[in-house]
Design a protein around this motif. Sequence first.
Motif, PDB file in Angstrom:
ATOM      1  N   UNK A   1      56.260   3.979  54.581  1.00  0.00           N
ATOM      2  CA  UNK A   1      55.276   2.942  54.892  1.00  0.00           C
ATOM      3  C   UNK A   1      54.177   2.828  53.836  1.00  0.00           C
ATOM      4  N   UNK A   2      54.442   3.304  52.614  1.00  0.00           N
ATOM      5  CA  UNK A   2      53.412   3.168  51.593  1.00  0.00           C
ATOM      6  C   UNK A   2      53.617   1.895  50.785  1.00  0.00           C
ATOM      7  N   UNK A   3      54.663   1.181  51.084  1.00  0.00           N
ATOM      8  CA  UNK A   3      54.928  -0.087  50.412  1.00  0.00           C
ATOM      9  C   UNK A   3      55.110  -1.181  51.444  1.00  0.00           C
ATOM     10  N   UNK A   4      54.818  -2.407  51.037  1.00  0.00           N
ATOM     11  CA  UNK A   4      55.055  -3.535  51.910  1.00  0.00           C
ATOM     12  C   UNK A   4      56.416  -4.133  51.633  1.00  0.00           C
ATOM     13  N   UNK A   5      57.030  -4.685  52.693  1.00  0.00           N
ATOM     14  CA  UNK A   5      58.312  -5.355  52.526  1.00  0.00           C
ATOM     15  C   UNK A   5      58.151  -6.787  53.014  1.00  0.00           C
ATOM     16  N   UNK A   6      58.628  -7.734  52.218  1.00  0.00           N
ATOM     17  CA  UNK A   6      58.480  -9.138  52.606  1.00  0.00           C
ATOM     18  C   UNK A   6      59.646  -9.535  53.500  1.00  0.00           C
ATOM     19  N   UNK A   7      59.321 -10.070  54.674  1.00  0.00           N
ATOM     20  CA  UNK A   7      60.354 -10.522  55.614  1.00  0.00           C
ATOM     21  C   UNK A   7      60.776 -11.952  55.304  1.00  0.00           C
ATOM     22  N   UNK A   8      59.836 -12.775  54.896  1.00  0.00           N
ATOM     23  CA  UNK A   8      60.133 -14.158  54.552  1.00  0.00           C
ATOM     24  C   UNK A   8      58.971 -14.705  53.737  1.00  0.00           C
ATOM     25  N   UNK A   9      59.306 -15.598  52.807  1.00  0.00           N
ATOM     26  CA  UNK A   9      58.283 -16.154  51.923  1.00  0.00           C
ATOM     27  C   UNK A   9      58.124 -17.647  52.166  1.00  0.00           C
ATOM     28  N   UNK A  10      56.944 -18.155  51.833  1.00  0.00           N
ATOM     29  CA  UNK A  10      56.671 -19.591  51.925  1.00  0.00           C
ATOM     30  C   UNK A  10      56.910 -20.137  53.328  1.00  0.00           C
ATOM     31  N   UNK A  11      56.410 -19.401  54.307  1.00  0.00           N
ATOM     32  CA  UNK A  11      56.527 -19.814  55.706  1.00  0.00           C
ATOM     33  C   UNK A  11      55.262 -20.582  56.085  1.00  0.00           C
TER      34      UNK A  11
END
Length: 360
Positions: free
Chosen positions: A103-113
């Motif tokens: 959990x030290x990094x972010x993960x993108x679930x979806x972009x330009x929403x």
Amino acid sequence: MNHAFPQALVPYGWDAALQQSFLPFTEDGLVPVRVAAVDRGRCDVITPGGPQRAALDPALPTGDPAAAPCTGDWGALRAGDPPVLAALLPRRTAIVRSAASGASRGQVLAANVDTVAIAVSLETRLALGRVERLLALAWESGARPVVVLTKADRSPDPDAAAAQVAEAAPGADVVTVSAATGQGVDVAAAVLTGTVVLLGPSGAGKSTLGNALLGADLLATGAVRDADGKGRHTTVRRELLPLPGGGVLIDTPGLRGVGLFDAAEGVQRAFAEIEELAEGCRFGDCGHDTEPGCAVQAAIAAGALPPRRLDSYRKLVRENERIAARSDARLAAERANRWKTISKAQRQGYRMRGGKDKGR
Ligand SMILES: Nc1nc2c(ncn2[C@@H]2O[C@H](COP(=O)(O)OP(=O)(O)O)[C@@H](O)[C@H]2O)c(=O)[nH]1
Ligand SMILES: [Mg+2]
Ligand SMILES: [Zn+2]
């Protein structure tokens, strides 16, 4: 050189601003695309000529889950066999959760929403804490959250449930639907505009709602397995589907636990009424606990603020701070590593200059 406006991408959200930011790529002969899905080192993209499977350019930041291409990204495609996704356009919004590992990094679930639809089933007990967590995530992304209460036909009192949810969702629209009876689907379609992502646990009715909005059974749905309301994971990957009234739909697999990542502002917006009350506390750094002159505690005593809201707020603030500390620790470790590498290289350089080099 072809500077044509890709009309075929308009249903997917292409507009004049994107056209502008794409100009440098047009000059390189690249083609604008929207990323529908990324898996096994490849991606599905929507091109002006239809969907294609593409390879990922090694120059793309695939190792960083916060920057790697993901569903909803706009990009530039280089023709070839296979075609290659060569670059990404800057994101307008990004839904980021803490990545599973450490959990030290972010993960993108979806972009330009543009709109985050948080699906909440009225069939099972309302999990307001989860709604609040997803609202914080949605606000933080820059998109507009809407809570969609699903399976109204399975609830004895959908209006009471909606009122309870509205109290936990300041500033967000709350709509009630039943895919079984068709109730509320038109209202949902009207408020879910632009690029819409469906978030919520498995079995919440996301794919069923998606099909109702799409007007066709394009998404796989699954029966809820048992009384605890845990569904099977029918939706295995994110996809990008144009909606009949304009806009695009992104379905997601059920998110069991979503960790916040760098979402302080999102938490503030999700608990806007507490932030507002806090303005009236006597002390600027009031912990809203036993301090004298606490406006938040006064609101609780007066029955104007459910104590549950303050508990939930505290929990998410603490969680967010913990993760921020961890990602700070990771950045510090990365800096230290880089320093070690640099000084090692310097030591080696020194040895060479010191004449220990045997002249090979
Ligand atoms: N009674 C009723 N069942 C629904 C409704 N919407 C979805 N379901 C059922 O709930 C289950 C899970 O739905 P699904 O759309 O696959 O949920 P997802 O995992 O969130 O995508 C399926 O068996 C659906 O038929 C609804 O409005 N009313
Ligand atoms: Mg689904
Ligand atoms: Zn206070």
